[in-house]
Design a protein around this motif. Sequence first.
Motif, PDB file in Angstrom:
ATOM      1  N   ASN A 196       0.812  -1.224   0.000  1.00 19.99           N
ATOM      2  CA  ASN A 196       0.000   0.000   0.000  1.00 19.99           C
ATOM      3  C   ASN A 196       0.849   1.280   0.000  1.00 19.99           C
ATOM      4  N   GLN A 197       2.178   1.151   0.181  1.00 22.67           N
ATOM      5  CA  GLN A 197       3.060   2.317   0.072  1.00 22.67           C
ATOM      6  C   GLN A 197       3.665   2.440  -1.327  1.00 22.67           C
ATOM      7  N   LEU A 198       3.449   1.416  -2.160  1.00 19.48           N
ATOM      8  CA  LEU A 198       3.992   1.430  -3.524  1.00 19.48           C
ATOM      9  C   LEU A 198       2.904   1.576  -4.580  1.00 19.48           C
ATOM     10  N   ALA A 199       1.662   1.381  -4.188  1.00 24.60           N
ATOM     11  CA  ALA A 199       0.592   1.341  -5.183  1.00 24.60           C
ATOM     12  C   ALA A 199      -0.745   1.719  -4.551  1.00 24.60           C
ATOM     13  N   ALA A 200      -1.675   2.091  -5.420  1.00 22.99           N
ATOM     14  CA  ALA A 200      -3.054   2.320  -4.982  1.00 22.99           C
ATOM     15  C   ALA A 200      -3.758   0.970  -4.992  1.00 22.99           C
ATOM     16  N   VAL A 201      -4.300   0.585  -3.861  1.00 24.98           N
ATOM     17  CA  VAL A 201      -5.009  -0.688  -3.746  1.00 24.98           C
ATOM     18  C   VAL A 201      -6.489  -0.370  -3.598  1.00 24.98           C
ATOM     19  N   SER A 202      -7.303  -0.904  -4.518  1.00 25.73           N
ATOM     20  CA  SER A 202      -8.731  -0.602  -4.452  1.00 25.73           C
ATOM     21  C   SER A 202      -9.576  -1.823  -4.773  1.00 25.73           C
ATOM     22  N   VAL A 203     -10.792  -1.811  -4.264  1.00 23.08           N
ATOM     23  CA  VAL A 203     -11.754  -2.874  -4.538  1.00 23.08           C
ATOM     24  C   VAL A 203     -12.590  -2.390  -5.716  1.00 23.08           C
ATOM     25  N   THR A 204     -12.455  -3.074  -6.861  1.00 22.33           N
ATOM     26  CA  THR A 204     -13.191  -2.635  -8.050  1.00 22.33           C
ATOM     27  C   THR A 204     -14.523  -3.358  -8.183  1.00 22.33           C
ATOM     28  N   GLU A 205     -14.584  -4.585  -7.738  1.00 25.42           N
ATOM     29  CA  GLU A 205     -15.827  -5.353  -7.705  1.00 25.42           C
ATOM     30  C   GLU A 205     -15.834  -6.100  -6.386  1.00 25.42           C
ATOM     31  N   ALA A 206     -16.919  -6.777  -6.076  1.00 24.99           N
ATOM     32  CA  ALA A 206     -17.040  -7.466  -4.790  1.00 24.99           C
ATOM     33  C   ALA A 206     -15.899  -8.444  -4.540  1.00 24.99           C
ATOM     34  N   ARG A 207     -15.433  -9.117  -5.605  1.00 25.60           N
ATOM     35  CA  ARG A 207     -14.386 -10.123  -5.423  1.00 25.60           C
ATOM     36  C   ARG A 207     -13.093  -9.782  -6.154  1.00 25.60           C
ATOM     37  N   THR A 208     -12.920  -8.536  -6.563  1.00 24.79           N
ATOM     38  CA  THR A 208     -11.716  -8.157  -7.305  1.00 24.79           C
ATOM     39  C   THR A 208     -11.002  -6.998  -6.622  1.00 24.79           C
ATOM     40  N   LEU A 209      -9.706  -7.196  -6.421  1.00 27.24           N
ATOM     41  CA  LEU A 209      -8.853  -6.172  -5.837  1.00 27.24           C
ATOM     42  C   LEU A 209      -7.884  -5.724  -6.931  1.00 27.24           C
ATOM     43  N   THR A 210      -7.760  -4.425  -7.121  1.00 30.47           N
ATOM     44  CA  THR A 210      -6.862  -3.894  -8.151  1.00 30.47           C
ATOM     45  C   THR A 210      -5.705  -3.159  -7.487  1.00 30.47           C
ATOM     46  N   ILE A 211      -4.494  -3.479  -7.959  1.00 33.32           N
ATOM     47  CA  ILE A 211      -3.285  -2.846  -7.431  1.00 33.32           C
ATOM     48  C   ILE A 211      -2.646  -2.065  -8.569  1.00 33.32           C
ATOM     49  N   GLN A 212      -2.641  -0.747  -8.438  1.00 33.97           N
ATOM     50  CA  GLN A 212      -2.111   0.150  -9.467  1.00 33.97           C
ATOM     51  C   GLN A 212      -0.855   0.822  -8.926  1.00 33.97           C
ATOM     52  N   PRO A 213       0.356   0.305  -9.309  1.00 36.09           N
ATOM     53  CA  PRO A 213       1.589   0.893  -8.768  1.00 36.09           C
ATOM     54  C   PRO A 213       1.839   2.307  -9.302  1.00 36.09           C
ATOM     55  N   TRP A 214       2.436   3.139  -8.447  1.00 34.36           N
ATOM     56  CA  TRP A 214       2.766   4.495  -8.863  1.00 34.36           C
ATOM     57  C   TRP A 214       3.996   4.490  -9.764  1.00 34.36           C
ATOM     58  N   ASP A 215       4.845   3.501  -9.587  1.00 31.44           N
ATOM     59  CA  ASP A 215       6.039   3.347 -10.410  1.00 31.44           C
ATOM     60  C   ASP A 215       5.897   2.014 -11.152  1.00 31.44           C
ATOM     61  N   ALA A 216       5.765   2.065 -12.469  1.00 30.10           N
ATOM     62  CA  ALA A 216       5.512   0.855 -13.264  1.00 30.10           C
ATOM     63  C   ALA A 216       6.612  -0.191 -13.130  1.00 30.10           C
ATOM     64  N   SER A 217       7.808   0.227 -12.749  1.00 26.93           N
ATOM     65  CA  SER A 217       8.914  -0.728 -12.646  1.00 26.93           C
ATOM     66  C   SER A 217       8.748  -1.710 -11.483  1.00 26.93           C
ATOM     67  N   VAL A 218       7.878  -1.426 -10.532  1.00 28.72           N
ATOM     68  CA  VAL A 218       7.704  -2.330  -9.386  1.00 28.72           C
ATOM     69  C   VAL A 218       6.581  -3.345  -9.614  1.00 28.72           C
ATOM     70  N   LEU A 219       5.925  -3.272 -10.758  1.00 24.50           N
ATOM     71  CA  LEU A 219       4.794  -4.162 -11.045  1.00 24.50           C
ATOM     72  C   LEU A 219       5.187  -5.633 -10.895  1.00 24.50           C
ATOM     73  N   ARG A 220       6.297  -6.028 -11.496  1.00 27.94           N
ATOM     74  CA  ARG A 220       6.742  -7.425 -11.421  1.00 27.94           C
ATOM     75  C   ARG A 220       7.119  -7.811  -9.986  1.00 27.94           C
ATOM     76  N   MET A 221       7.737  -6.877  -9.271  1.00 33.25           N
ATOM     77  CA  MET A 221       8.129  -7.159  -7.886  1.00 33.25           C
ATOM     78  C   MET A 221       6.895  -7.385  -7.007  1.00 33.25           C
ATOM     79  N   ILE A 222       5.868  -6.572  -7.214  1.00 27.59           N
ATOM     80  CA  ILE A 222       4.623  -6.729  -6.453  1.00 27.59           C
ATOM     81  C   ILE A 222       3.992  -8.078  -6.781  1.00 27.59           C
ATOM     82  N   GLU A 223       3.954  -8.406  -8.071  1.00 27.18           N
ATOM     83  CA  GLU A 223       3.374  -9.680  -8.497  1.00 27.18           C
ATOM     84  C   GLU A 223       4.109 -10.854  -7.830  1.00 27.18           C
ATOM     85  N   LYS A 224       5.437 -10.781  -7.843  1.00 25.80           N
ATOM     86  CA  LYS A 224       6.251 -11.847  -7.261  1.00 25.80           C
ATOM     87  C   LYS A 224       6.013 -11.958  -5.746  1.00 25.80           C
ATOM     88  N   ALA A 225       5.919 -10.805  -5.066  1.00 21.55           N
ATOM     89  CA  ALA A 225       5.698 -10.803  -3.616  1.00 21.55           C
ATOM     90  C   ALA A 225       4.344 -11.437  -3.274  1.00 21.55           C
TER      91      ALA A 225
END
Length: 184
Positions: free
Chosen positions: A51-80
Amino acid sequence: MKATLSKSEERMQRRINHLEEEFKSIRAGRANPAVLDKVSVDYYSTPTPINQLAAVSVTEARTLTIQPWDASVLRMIEKAIQMSDIGINPQNDGKCIRLIFPPLTEDKRKEIAKEIAAIAEDTKVQIRNVRRDTIDKLKTLKKDGELTEDDLKQGEKKTQEQTDKFIKVVDQMADKKKKEIMEI
């Protein structure tokens, strides 16, 4: 004696606060950003919460969306997320990550309810340990001549009342969480 009792109540309240945090991180079949609280990303050699690297939001009842502020951390977040124990595979579309929470099976609900009961029982044991420590402290104060026998009995009674109050809160919280898990 009042200082000892208020310290005891403060310690018991901390156990309740910890229990609340534990319950927030339990996956209930619907999207909840709190499930990511224990997941951290190795960002520039520093473990950083998602939550310090990306905006975390609930887009639907069962879907969570993680939108990183820095696109380079996308893979790192996915791996974590993959390495964590939340049990959901992240879907990476190159811009954001989606976590789709599958509906819980009846067996999984029962398993989670047992886990909730175990966590609640642990918390009750910790609260009882605070009671024991407080009563020991009161007995020490009596032995040192700072309390009378009546004060000791009154302190023990108040400590037991505090304990009963907090144990009741734990039971209510556990029942509420189990009800939330068991509803379809």
